[in-house]
Design an enzyme around this catalytic site. Structure first.
Site, mmCIF file in Angstrom:
data_model
loop_
_atom_site.group_PDB
_atom_site.id
_atom_site.type_symbol
_atom_site.label_atom_id
_atom_site.label_comp_id
_atom_site.label_asym_id
_atom_site.label_seq_id
_atom_site.Cartn_x
_atom_site.Cartn_y
_atom_site.Cartn_z
ATOM 1 N N HIS A 89 97.079 18.607 107.526
ATOM 2 C CA HIS A 89 96.907 17.341 107.269
ATOM 3 C C HIS A 89 97.247 17.095 105.851
ATOM 4 O O HIS A 89 98.090 16.176 105.612
ATOM 5 C CB HIS A 89 95.617 16.776 107.620
ATOM 6 C CG HIS A 89 95.601 15.459 108.164
ATOM 7 N ND1 HIS A 89 95.668 15.148 109.519
ATOM 8 C CD2 HIS A 89 95.387 14.327 107.478
ATOM 9 C CE1 HIS A 89 95.761 13.763 109.451
ATOM 10 N NE2 HIS A 89 95.358 13.288 108.430
ATOM 11 N N LYS A 91 91.689 8.896 120.422
ATOM 12 C CA LYS A 91 92.574 8.442 119.141
ATOM 13 C C LYS A 91 93.586 9.403 118.896
ATOM 14 O O LYS A 91 94.950 9.121 118.725
ATOM 15 C CB LYS A 91 91.705 8.351 117.788
ATOM 16 C CG LYS A 91 92.148 7.675 116.801
ATOM 17 C CD LYS A 91 92.839 8.338 115.935
ATOM 18 C CE LYS A 91 93.587 7.798 114.718
ATOM 19 N NZ LYS A 91 94.392 8.485 113.713
ATOM 20 N N GLU A 116 101.040 7.706 109.956
ATOM 21 C CA GLU A 116 100.443 8.760 109.690
ATOM 22 C C GLU A 116 101.097 9.982 109.764
ATOM 23 O O GLU A 116 101.944 10.586 110.565
ATOM 24 C CB GLU A 116 99.278 9.158 111.126
ATOM 25 C CG GLU A 116 98.162 9.889 110.628
ATOM 26 C CD GLU A 116 96.819 10.203 111.485
ATOM 27 O OE1 GLU A 116 96.624 9.114 112.336
ATOM 28 O OE2 GLU A 116 96.363 11.096 111.770
ATOM 29 N N ASP A 169 104.199 -2.686 124.040
ATOM 30 C CA ASP A 169 103.050 -3.296 123.396
ATOM 31 C C ASP A 169 101.887 -2.385 123.525
ATOM 32 O O ASP A 169 101.488 -1.978 124.510
ATOM 33 C CB ASP A 169 102.775 -4.589 124.420
ATOM 34 C CG ASP A 169 101.508 -5.365 123.996
ATOM 35 O OD1 ASP A 169 100.532 -4.724 123.115
ATOM 36 O OD2 ASP A 169 101.202 -6.360 124.665
HETATM 37 C C1 MEV Z 1 93.618 12.245 113.437
HETATM 38 O O1 MEV Z 1 94.560 11.210 113.474
HETATM 39 C C2 MEV Z 1 93.368 12.408 114.893
HETATM 40 C C3 MEV Z 1 92.219 13.821 115.217
HETATM 41 O O2 MEV Z 1 91.145 13.369 114.665
HETATM 42 C C4 MEV Z 1 92.268 13.610 116.783
HETATM 43 C C5 MEV Z 1 91.159 14.752 117.258
HETATM 44 O O3 MEV Z 1 90.227 14.810 116.588
HETATM 45 O O4 MEV Z 1 91.233 15.279 118.176
HETATM 46 C C6 MEV Z 1 92.803 14.840 114.682
#
Ligand code: MEV
Length: 438
Positions: free
Chosen positions: A393, A280, A86, A296
């Site tokens: 991003h 995430k 990413e 792992d």
């Molecule tokens: C993207 O990989 C992760 C985010 O969505 C995490 C979040 O929303 O806190 C930017």
């Protein structure tokens, strides 16, 4: 799509035969072999080592091996090795590291290092009868696993507790041997599983030979013996803190950021839809460091998500607040990792990653992984409550878009320059390329 035939003995074919089978069955291009070969390493010994990590290896799947410098952790400055696909993750980590390095850095505290496993079994008899003879069983279990635990004991680890649990709510005759381990610098999965499988055998033999048991009580059915990736007592806490006004050179902005940031984190602690995405973002950092160091990441993720739901509601793993004018942001979670054995000691780049991060102990690496999680969470939430994440991003994603549109190096450089101060989107890039092709 052409459907392949069911094949038996596929794993026995050599690499070339497997590729030929695939090309023939799936009607793939003849260039497939060439394409797969292009990603094989020329150094035979290393290629073999990588191939042996898995089964049915055809080629290597490359991901960027990156670093983020400037992590100040407990006063020590570190460079984090990171493997991720990413594009914004490494930039996010590097940005957070630099930002917090100027504000006393990250702090870590190990809360525990206990790993767990269970022997799941059925037994037909009165539960009290089993609990009364448990101390006798425990002695036999300890005696039989001694050959397996002696090396770990020399390193200061071993089995730290064995408990008998009766769980009639699952099934009336269902029990567990619930075993706690200390595995020092190793992840210890093989060690734990070997001990548990031995315990399953000992348990069966012990019941069979027990003179106080009726015939039907002599039969123990071992359902399975396996470690648990739920390790709430293998836990670390990390945090950053600073006076609210130190968050930004502009005092109003600093206060606004602190307030909004805390709100955003609190939303993740109450709303499951937000919590999952929030976490995430934490695992973006943790996984990248876990993969680089050969750990792992599926085990780490499974344990982390279970911990996030341990109150009965799935929550964001981090927390934030303002106390006496101080902004604080913390993350507490289980992290079972190793720094010896497994892929960490085998994969040449995992070995290098361990050097880059200063050859940490497993305890230190637990802290560093959580720091990577907190750092990526900081950058994500900060962007969300200020500019939004798409700006940064899409900038990072620009080269992926250009690559997917198969532009020349020259066009790529020109486009990068053009979009330096412009909004990036797939259609904007397409429009730009159309205009400039004229
Ligand atoms: C993207 O990989 C992760 C985010 O969505 C995490 C979040 O929303 O806190 C930017």
């Amino acid at each position: 799509m052409t459907e392949p035939k069911i094949i038996s003995g596929f794993s026995k074919l050599d690499r070339l035969q497997k590729i030929e089978w695939l090309i023939e069955q799936l009607k793939l291009d003849k260039e497939t072999l060439e394409q797969l070969n292009r990603f094989q390493l020329s150094e035979q010994a290393i290629q073999q080592l990588i191939a042996d990590l898995s089964e049915n290896q055809l080629s290597n799947f490359h991901l960027p091996f990156s670093v983020a410098p400037n992590f100040r952790v407990d006063g020590k400055v570190l460079t984090f090795p990171l493997v991720t696909e990413e594009s914004s993750v490494v930039a996010a980590l590097a940005k957070a590291a630099g930002y917090w390095a100027k504000r006393d850095g990250f702090h870590t505290e190990i809360i525990g290092t206990e790993k767990k496993g269970q022997v799941h079994f059925s037994w037909n008899g009165k539960p009290e009868k089993l609990s009364e003879s448990f101390s006798e069983l425990k002695e036999e279990l300890e005696r039989d696993v001694a050959p397996l635990t002696q090396n770990m004991e020399k390193r200061g680890g071993g089995i730290t507790n064995i408990r008998l649990k009766h769980l009639p709510e699952v099934r009336p005759n269902y029990y567990q041997l619930d075993v706690a381990f200390e595995t020092c610098n190793a992840m210890g999965a093989n060690f734990i599983n070997s001990c548990l499988e031995q315990m399953g055998k000992t348990l069966k033999n012990w019941a069979k030979a027990n003179g106080d048991f009726r015939d039907d009580e002599k039969e123990v059915e071992v359902i399975m013996a396996i470690l648990s990736n739920y390790v709430p007592n293998n836990r670390v806490k990390v945090w950053v803190e600073c006076p609210v006004e130190d968050l930004d050179s502009d005092a109003d902005q600093a206060h606004a950021l602190a307030m909004k940031f805390v709100q955003a984190v609190h939303i993740s602690r109450h709303d499951v839809s937000r919590a999952v995405t929030h976490n995430k973002g934490i695992f973006n950092g943790i996984d990248a460091l876990a993969i680089a160091t050969g750990n792992d990441f599926r085990a780490i993720e499974a344990g982390g998500h279970a911990f996030a739901a341990s109150s009965g509601q799935y929550r964001g793993l981090s927390n934030a607040g303002i106390t006496n004018g101080n902004f604080w942001f913390s993350l507490e979670m289980p992290l079972a990792v190793g720094v010896v054995g497994g892929v960490t000691s085998l994969h040449p780049l995992a070995k290098l990653a361990m050097q880059i991060i200063g050859q940490p102990s497993a305890r230190q690496l637990m802290g560093y992984l959580a720091v990577a999680g907190l750092a990526s969470n900081w950058s994500a939430v900060r962007a969300l409550v200020t500019t939004g994440i798409q700006k940064g991003h899409m900038k990072m994603h620009l080269s992926n878009i250009l690559n997917s549109l198969q532009v020349s190096d020259e066009q790529k450089q020109a486009a990068m320059l053009y979009f330096q101060h412009r909004e990036v989107s797939f259609s904007e890039v397409q429009n730009y390329l159309k205009e400039h092709a004229k």
